[in-house]
Design an enzyme around this catalytic site. Structure first.
Site, short mmCIF file in Angstrom:
data_model
loop_
_atom_site.label_atom_id
_atom_site.label_comp_id
_atom_site.label_asym_id
_atom_site.label_seq_id
_atom_site.Cartn_x
_atom_site.Cartn_y
_atom_site.Cartn_z
N HIS A 34 0.86 -1.19 0.00
CA HIS A 34 0.00 0.00 0.00
C HIS A 34 0.89 1.24 0.00
O HIS A 34 1.96 1.22 0.60
CB HIS A 34 -0.89 -0.04 1.25
N ASP A 50 -11.44 1.84 -0.26
CA ASP A 50 -10.50 2.74 0.41
C ASP A 50 -11.21 3.62 1.44
O ASP A 50 -10.88 4.79 1.61
CB ASP A 50 -9.69 3.59 -0.57
C1 1DF Z 1 -5.01 8.86 1.42
C2 1DF Z 1 -5.34 7.94 0.45
C3 1DF Z 1 -4.47 8.43 2.62
C4 1DF Z 1 -5.12 6.61 0.65
C5 1DF Z 1 -4.29 7.07 2.84
O1 1DF Z 1 -3.73 6.58 3.98
C6 1DF Z 1 -4.67 6.15 1.88
C7 1DF Z 1 -5.23 10.28 1.20
C8 1DF Z 1 -3.12 7.50 4.87
O2 1DF Z 1 -6.23 10.63 0.55
O3 1DF Z 1 -4.42 11.10 1.63
O4 1DF Z 1 -4.68 4.84 2.18
N1 1DF Z 1 -5.35 5.74 -0.44
O5 1DF Z 1 -5.05 4.55 -0.38
O6 1DF Z 1 -5.71 6.25 -1.54
MN MN Z 2 -5.61 3.14 0.90
#
Ligand code: 1DF
Ligand code: MN
Length: 351
Positions: A188, A314
């Protein structure tokens, strides 16, 4: 587009969401302490300096939702028609933390906490193990505990660990544990390491908008191009966000990789047993987190095969029930849709 989304599968499939995040108080506090003391890397400063402290509506919603493994989350799942969520400790897990003993404690308590929630809601919540790649041997042990004692079905690694990548030899115990125990490795994103982040923060582009995918696709490509899957042919690698763009780039990646190998351009890059396509179709699984559009999903299915593409929401970072309606309406066969929402996840995670 306001039809009620139902759980229960009356429409022909269960919906299993495979990249769903939670946090613990002590994880967030430890990260915020690093940020405050000026000891966090730039990606963490930008990510958690924002999500941990901003009073905006988005960040308040996300903080509250990350910390909940109960009613709020179940209500959100009900509203979006999500039957089951595969949950993981949110990015960057404990990977930004310098004190390795502290990091391991936070990871293992997060695992206990998640296991309790999964026991309480066994037909809704499924867990992935959090590890501390800073200590690979300990992580291999925690993977075993996660699988055998806590009932977890995979592991989430939040990409680089202080600028280090899983193809480096010190991490071999983690790859071996995943391969030997049949534990899918979900890489991730987190913010790019200081060595890579360059001018991305100034441009506002180091986060989920772009930098995440750049850095995580780099990580995955390192595994593909250094022969990790020749060493561990049974290893399952899971990538979110449209397999971080790799299906789109695959022909160029493959052509230039082969050209570089043939001309012995780089010491590190040696001939592989297969073309890069092969690993995308045999070792990599892709979720559509962040990418609700049929065009991206069909491209993934074309390149990787429809047996390797999975649904993810998500939550709570991208909680948009209308996206589920859009995916329900995708013009693919009922059988393919069932694979996408349900049976591919069941096969990958052995549910
Ligand atoms: C964000 C997106 C943050 C995802 C995440 O974990 C995350 C974000 C802190 O929008 O800043 O898992 N993502 O997987 O797209
Ligand atoms: Mn994510």
């Amino acid at each position: 587009m306001t039809e009620e989304l139902k759980t229960g599968g009356q429409h022909g499939y269960l919906r299993i969401a495979t990249e769903e995040a939670f946090a613990t108080e002590e994880q967030i506090n430890a990260i915020l302490r690093l940020v405050k003391e000026g000891r966090a890397d730039k990606g963490t400063v930008s990510l958690w300096g924002f999500y941990g402290t901003s009073p905006s509506e988005r960040t308040t919603f996300i903080r509250e939702r990350l910390l909940d493994l109960g009613d709020l989350r179940l209500a959100a799942m009900d509203e979006a028609g999500i039957d089951k969520a595969v949950l993981a400790l949110t990015s960057p897990g404990v990977q930004s933390i310098h004190d390795v003993e502290e990091a391991k404690g936070i990871a293992s308590r997060a695992n206990d906490h998640l296991a309790t929630a999964c026991e309480r809601h066994p037909d809704r919540f499924i867990g992935m193990t959090a590890i501390c790649p800073q200590d690979p041997e300990w992580s291999a042990q925690e993977l075993k505990r996660g699988k055998e004692e806590l009932g977890f079905v995979g592991v989430q690694v939040n990409s680089h660990t202080h600028g280090h990548y899983l193809d480096e030899p010190q991490f071999d115990p983690i790859l071996r544990a995943c391969a030997d125990m049949g534990i899918p490795l979900y890489i991730h994103p987190q913010g790019p390491p200081d060595e890579m982040i360059g001018s991305m923060v100034d441009a506002g582009l180091e986060g989920a908008i772009f930098g995440f995918a750049m850095e995580t696709s780099f990580h995955a490509l390192r595994l593909l191009t250094t022969g990790v899957f020749d060493r561990y042919p049974s290893l399952d690698l899971v990538l979110g966000h449209g397999a971080e763009g790799l299906p789109f780039w695959i022909d160029r990646l493959n052509y230039m990789f082969n050209a570089g190998v043939r001309s012995q351009r780089y010491e590190r890059l040696k001939p592989l047993q297969h073309n890069l396509h092969h690993y995308l179709r045999n070792n990599v699984w892709g979720t559509n987190s962040g990418l609700p559009s049929p065009a991206s999903i069909k491209l993934m299915m074309d390149v990787m095969g429809e047996d390797r593409v999975l649904y993810a929401m998500d939550y709570p970072y991208q909680y948009v029930p209308d996206e589920v309606r859009m995916l329900d309406a995708m013009d693919i066969t009922d059988e393919t849709k069932r694979k996408f929402f349900q049976t591919n996840a069941e096969r990958l995670f052995n549910l």
